[in-house]
Design a protein around this motif. Structure first.
Motif, PDB file in Angstrom:
ATOM      1  N   ILE A   1       0.842  -1.203   0.000  1.00  0.00           N
ATOM      2  CA  ILE A   1       0.000   0.000   0.000  1.00  0.00           C
ATOM      3  C   ILE A   1       0.875   1.250   0.000  1.00  0.00           C
ATOM      4  O   ILE A   1       0.663   2.181  -0.788  1.00  0.00           O
ATOM      5  N   PHE A   2       1.883   1.282   0.888  1.00  0.00           N
ATOM      6  CA  PHE A   2       2.768   2.439   0.961  1.00  0.00           C
ATOM      7  C   PHE A   2       3.467   2.668  -0.381  1.00  0.00           C
ATOM      8  O   PHE A   2       3.595   3.808  -0.848  1.00  0.00           O
ATOM      9  N   THR A   3       3.919   1.591  -1.007  1.00  0.00           N
ATOM     10  CA  THR A   3       4.616   1.712  -2.290  1.00  0.00           C
ATOM     11  C   THR A   3       3.688   2.238  -3.373  1.00  0.00           C
ATOM     12  O   THR A   3       4.031   3.164  -4.122  1.00  0.00           O
ATOM     13  N   LYS A   4       2.479   1.676  -3.459  1.00  0.00           N
ATOM     14  CA  LYS A   4       1.544   2.071  -4.519  1.00  0.00           C
ATOM     15  C   LYS A   4       0.994   3.477  -4.321  1.00  0.00           C
ATOM     16  O   LYS A   4       0.600   4.133  -5.292  1.00  0.00           O
ATOM     17  N   LEU A   5       0.983   3.948  -3.066  1.00  0.00           N
ATOM     18  CA  LEU A   5       0.518   5.309  -2.798  1.00  0.00           C
ATOM     19  C   LEU A   5       1.684   6.303  -2.745  1.00  0.00           C
ATOM     20  O   LEU A   5       1.496   7.448  -2.326  1.00  0.00           O
ATOM     21  N   ASP A   6       2.856   5.835  -3.189  1.00  0.00           N
ATOM     22  CA  ASP A   6       4.063   6.681  -3.231  1.00  0.00           C
ATOM     23  C   ASP A   6       4.435   7.220  -1.860  1.00  0.00           C
ATOM     24  O   ASP A   6       4.843   8.381  -1.708  1.00  0.00           O
ATOM     25  N   LEU A   7       4.315   6.358  -0.858  1.00  0.00           N
ATOM     26  CA  LEU A   7       4.623   6.754   0.516  1.00  0.00           C
ATOM     27  C   LEU A   7       5.805   5.975   1.092  1.00  0.00           C
ATOM     28  O   LEU A   7       6.087   6.072   2.279  1.00  0.00           O
ATOM     29  N   ALA A   8       6.490   5.205   0.266  1.00  0.00           N
ATOM     30  CA  ALA A   8       7.512   4.288   0.767  1.00  0.00           C
ATOM     31  C   ALA A   8       8.662   5.013   1.464  1.00  0.00           C
ATOM     32  O   ALA A   8       9.291   4.459   2.374  1.00  0.00           O
ATOM     33  N   SER A   9       8.930   6.251   1.056  1.00  0.00           N
ATOM     34  CA  SER A   9      10.089   6.950   1.641  1.00  0.00           C
ATOM     35  C   SER A   9       9.739   7.739   2.900  1.00  0.00           C
ATOM     36  O   SER A   9      10.633   8.309   3.541  1.00  0.00           O
TER      37      SER A   9
ATOM     38  N   ALA B   1      -0.852   9.212   6.242  1.00  0.00           N
ATOM     39  CA  ALA B   1      -1.067   9.680   4.877  1.00  0.00           C
ATOM     40  C   ALA B   1      -1.919   8.687   4.084  1.00  0.00           C
ATOM     41  O   ALA B   1      -2.777   9.087   3.293  1.00  0.00           O
ATOM     42  N   ALA B   2      -1.690   7.393   4.294  1.00  0.00           N
ATOM     43  CA  ALA B   2      -2.472   6.386   3.592  1.00  0.00           C
ATOM     44  C   ALA B   2      -3.937   6.455   3.999  1.00  0.00           C
ATOM     45  O   ALA B   2      -4.838   6.370   3.156  1.00  0.00           O
ATOM     46  N   VAL B   3      -4.175   6.631   5.291  1.00  0.00           N
ATOM     47  CA  VAL B   3      -5.549   6.720   5.780  1.00  0.00           C
ATOM     48  C   VAL B   3      -6.227   7.981   5.253  1.00  0.00           C
ATOM     49  O   VAL B   3      -7.401   7.956   4.861  1.00  0.00           O
TER      50      VAL B   3
END
Length: 208
Positions: free
Chosen positions: A176-184, A193-195
Motif C-alpha cells: 500500500i505504501f509503495t503504490k501510494l508513493d509513501l515508501a520513503s 497519509a495512507a488513511v
C-alpha cells in the motif's frame, strides 16, 4: 484475467458520446462495441453486437419538435431500455440523465429493477476521478487492509479482522505504501497519509 465488459453507448451528443467512449476504454476494463446517436441505432447495435451492457442517454432523436423537447424531456432511452430487457434480460442497461426527477426512475423501473440503473450525468465524472485516484492502484485485499487501518487498527488487529497472518498484513501494508508513493516517508506518517488518502477517495469505491 476477466474479459473486458462489452458495452454499447448511445447519446445524441457526439462529444459526450465519444468522450464517454474514451473514458471507459481508457480504463482497460471496457470494450465499446458501438457508439450511436439514436434509439433505433441503439436497438440495432444491441441486436447485432449482443453486448454485456448498454449505457444510454435518457433522450435521443427522434423526439418531436424542439419546443416539445424543451417543455418535456422525451424518454427514448427508457423506452429502448424496456425493449432491450424484454428481448435480452441478461443485458444490463444504465440510463444517463441530467434530470434528478423520481418520475423518470419510476418509469424505468416500472417492470422491475433487475439489470437496470439510473445515473445522473454529473456522477459520470466520478468514473474519471476513480480511475485517477491512487486507490485505483490497490488490489481488493489491499483496500480491505487500508480500510481497517482507517478504523485505527494496527497490524495485529487487521490480521484478526481479516483472518490473515500478521506477516501477510505487513506485506499488504508495505505494498500500500509503495503504490501510494509513501515508501520513503517515516512509518507513522505513512500510515496517516495512507488513511487520509482512503478517507478522501473511498466514497468513489462504494457502489451506488
Amino acid at each position: 484475467m476477466d474479459e473486458p465488459l462489452r458495452i454499447v453507448i448511445a447519446d445524441d451528443n457526439y462529444l459526450v458520446r465519444e468522450g464517454t467512449r474514451r473514458l471507459l476504454e481508457d480504463s482497460g476494463q471496457v470494450t465499446v462495441l458501438a457508439a450511436v446517436g439514436s434509439a433505433p441505432e441503439l436497438l440495432d447495435a444491441v441486436r447485432r453486437a449482443r453486448p454485456d451492457a448498454v449505457l444510454t442517454d435518457i433522450r435521443m432523436p427522434p423526439a418531436g419538435s424542439a419546443a416539445a423537447r424543451a417543455e418535456e424531456p422525451a424518454m427514448e432511452g427508457i423506452d429502448a431500455a424496456h425493449v432491450i430487457k424484454a428481448d435480452n434480460p441478461a443485458i444490463g442497461v444504465v440510463i444517463l440523465s441530467q434530470y434528478a426527477d423520481e418520475s423518470y426512475a419510476f418509469e424505468l423501473f416500472r417492470n422491475g429493477s433487475a439489470g437496470l440503473a439510473y445515473l445522473l450525468k454529473d456522477r459520470v465524472g466520478d468514473l474519471r476521478r476513480l480511475r485517477e485516484s491512487p486507490l485505483a492502484r490497490l488490489t481488493p485485499r489491499e483496500l480491505d487492509v487500508l480500510r481497517e487501518m482507517a478504523q485505527g487498527r494496527g497490524n495485529a488487529g487487521i490480521a484478526r479482522e481479516l483472518s490473515l497472518s500478521e506477516s501477510s498484513v505487513e506485506k499488504h501494508v508495505n505494498a500500500i505504501f509503495t503504490k501510494l508513493d509513501l515508501a520513503s516517508e517515516q512509518l507513522v506518517h505513512r500510515r496517516v497519509a495512507a488513511v487520509l488518502t482512503f478517507l478522501r477517495d473511498a466514497s468513489l469505491h462504494r457502489p451506488g
